[in-house]
Design a protein around this motif. Structure first.
Motif, mmCIF file in Angstrom:
data_model
loop_
_atom_site.group_PDB
_atom_site.id
_atom_site.type_symbol
_atom_site.label_atom_id
_atom_site.label_comp_id
_atom_site.label_asym_id
_atom_site.label_seq_id
_atom_site.Cartn_x
_atom_site.Cartn_y
_atom_site.Cartn_z
ATOM 1 N N ASP A 51 -25.757 -36.122 18.539
ATOM 2 C CA ASP A 51 -24.849 -37.047 19.231
ATOM 3 C C ASP A 51 -25.215 -37.223 20.696
ATOM 4 N N GLY A 52 -26.493 -37.412 20.956
ATOM 5 C CA GLY A 52 -26.954 -37.612 22.322
ATOM 6 C C GLY A 52 -27.787 -36.448 22.809
ATOM 7 N N ALA A 53 -27.958 -36.382 24.120
ATOM 8 C CA ALA A 53 -28.854 -35.386 24.712
ATOM 9 C C ALA A 53 -28.140 -34.466 25.692
ATOM 10 N N GLN A 54 -26.826 -34.529 25.743
ATOM 11 C CA GLN A 54 -26.067 -33.807 26.762
ATOM 12 C C GLN A 54 -26.298 -32.306 26.786
ATOM 13 N N ASN A 55 -26.427 -31.693 25.635
ATOM 14 C CA ASN A 55 -26.418 -30.235 25.554
ATOM 15 C C ASN A 55 -27.749 -29.667 25.085
ATOM 16 N N LEU A 56 -28.835 -30.452 25.207
ATOM 17 C CA LEU A 56 -30.133 -30.057 24.661
ATOM 18 C C LEU A 56 -31.005 -29.310 25.662
ATOM 19 N N VAL A 57 -31.772 -28.364 25.138
ATOM 20 C CA VAL A 57 -32.881 -27.738 25.853
ATOM 21 C C VAL A 57 -34.039 -27.732 24.867
ATOM 22 N N LEU A 58 -35.179 -28.276 25.264
ATOM 23 C CA LEU A 58 -36.367 -28.261 24.415
ATOM 24 C C LEU A 58 -37.250 -27.098 24.857
ATOM 25 N N VAL A 59 -37.740 -26.326 23.891
ATOM 26 C CA VAL A 59 -38.586 -25.177 24.204
ATOM 27 C C VAL A 59 -39.834 -25.263 23.339
ATOM 28 N N GLU A 90 -32.933 -36.542 30.740
ATOM 29 C CA GLU A 90 -34.125 -35.786 30.360
ATOM 30 C C GLU A 90 -33.735 -34.328 30.159
ATOM 31 N N PRO A 91 -33.795 -33.855 28.916
ATOM 32 C CA PRO A 91 -33.435 -32.455 28.686
ATOM 33 C C PRO A 91 -34.448 -31.526 29.340
ATOM 34 N N PRO A 92 -33.994 -30.353 29.803
ATOM 35 C CA PRO A 92 -34.934 -29.375 30.360
ATOM 36 C C PRO A 92 -35.933 -28.937 29.288
ATOM 37 N N VAL A 93 -37.143 -28.600 29.746
ATOM 38 C CA VAL A 93 -38.195 -28.147 28.845
ATOM 39 C C VAL A 93 -38.637 -26.758 29.261
ATOM 40 N N GLY A 94 -38.683 -25.861 28.294
ATOM 41 C CA GLY A 94 -39.154 -24.507 28.533
ATOM 42 C C GLY A 94 -40.428 -24.234 27.772
ATOM 43 N N LYS A 95 -41.077 -23.120 28.138
ATOM 44 C CA LYS A 95 -42.329 -22.687 27.507
ATOM 45 C C LYS A 95 -42.110 -21.286 26.971
ATOM 46 N N LEU A 96 -42.521 -21.078 25.735
ATOM 47 C CA LEU A 96 -42.351 -19.789 25.089
ATOM 48 C C LEU A 96 -43.710 -19.235 24.700
ATOM 49 N N ASP A 97 -44.004 -18.019 25.153
ATOM 50 C CA ASP A 97 -45.220 -17.321 24.731
ATOM 51 C C ASP A 97 -44.784 -16.197 23.804
ATOM 52 N N ILE A 120 -27.887 -26.365 22.667
ATOM 53 C CA ILE A 120 -28.640 -26.641 21.445
ATOM 54 C C ILE A 120 -30.109 -26.587 21.839
ATOM 55 N N VAL A 121 -30.800 -25.603 21.329
ATOM 56 C CA VAL A 121 -32.216 -25.413 21.647
ATOM 57 C C VAL A 121 -33.038 -26.030 20.524
#
Length: 189
Positions: A38-46, A70-77, A107-108
């Motif tokens: 339902d949109g991008a309000q609560n998103l985090v992309l990893v 623009e949802p925040p973007v994280g990096k996972l190693d 929501i990740v």
């Protein structure tokens, strides 16, 4: 065969998705993420390093284009979370995890290039849970090639490509590789 005793050589057989096809898959997945949530309000992309990170960035830019957010973007190693760490290296190379916001109650969307056995995703889930308590975790991949060893499935898939275990799927992104696209290859004896 233990991984430390083999150096796999791969022969590329065919390109199965060109650069334009990859762009369309990213666009479609971005739309599906927006619709499901339902949109991008609560998103985090990893993104899972290596190719999941530029793919997550591309998805975030598409989501911004469609939603104005623009949802925040994280990096996972996931290196230290792998279940085969002892088999692959005595001195693993860790490039670091960087998730710029709290994932608590977010929501990740975990992003990777290829879903195969599910072990990479399992390791990523373990690391995400160590970082916080998300409201939900969803999985987006460019290619699902089957052969699961762990009961994991993707929520968003660019393309399903049935493969044999002797085949390899290579997702190419211009941020890391010379071109964009997806190729299928064969492990040489």
């Amino acid at each position: 065969m233990p991984a430390e005793n083999t150096v796999e050589r791969v022969r590329e057989k065919a390109e199965i998705v060109d650069g334009e096809g990859l762009r369309r898959a990213v666009t479609r997945i971005a739309h599906e993420i927006i619709e499901r949530n339902d949109g991008a309000q609560n998103l985090v992309l990893v993104g899972i390093r290596t190719r999941g990170v530029p793919l997550a960035t591309r998805l975030a830019l598409k989501i911004q284009e469609f939603e104005g957010i623009e949802p925040p973007v994280g990096k996972l190693d996931i290196t230290l979370y792998r279940d085969d760490l002892q088999r692959i290296a005595h001195q693993p190379v860790v490039r670091g995890t960087d998730v710029p916001v709290s994932i608590d109650d977010k929501i990740v969307v975990l992003v990777d290039d290829v879903l195969y056995t599910g072990r990479t995703v399992r390791a990523a889930l373990d690391e995400l849970i160590d970082l916080g308590r998300p409201k939900a975790i969803q999985l987006a991949v460019i290619v699902d090639r089957g052969h699961r060893e762990i009961p994991i499935r993707a929520d968003f898939v660019g393309k399903n490509v049935p493969t044999s275990r002797r085949e390899v799927i290579m997702v190419h992104v211009s941020e890391v590789d010379p071109r964009d696209g997806v190729s299928i290859g064969e492990i040489l004896p």
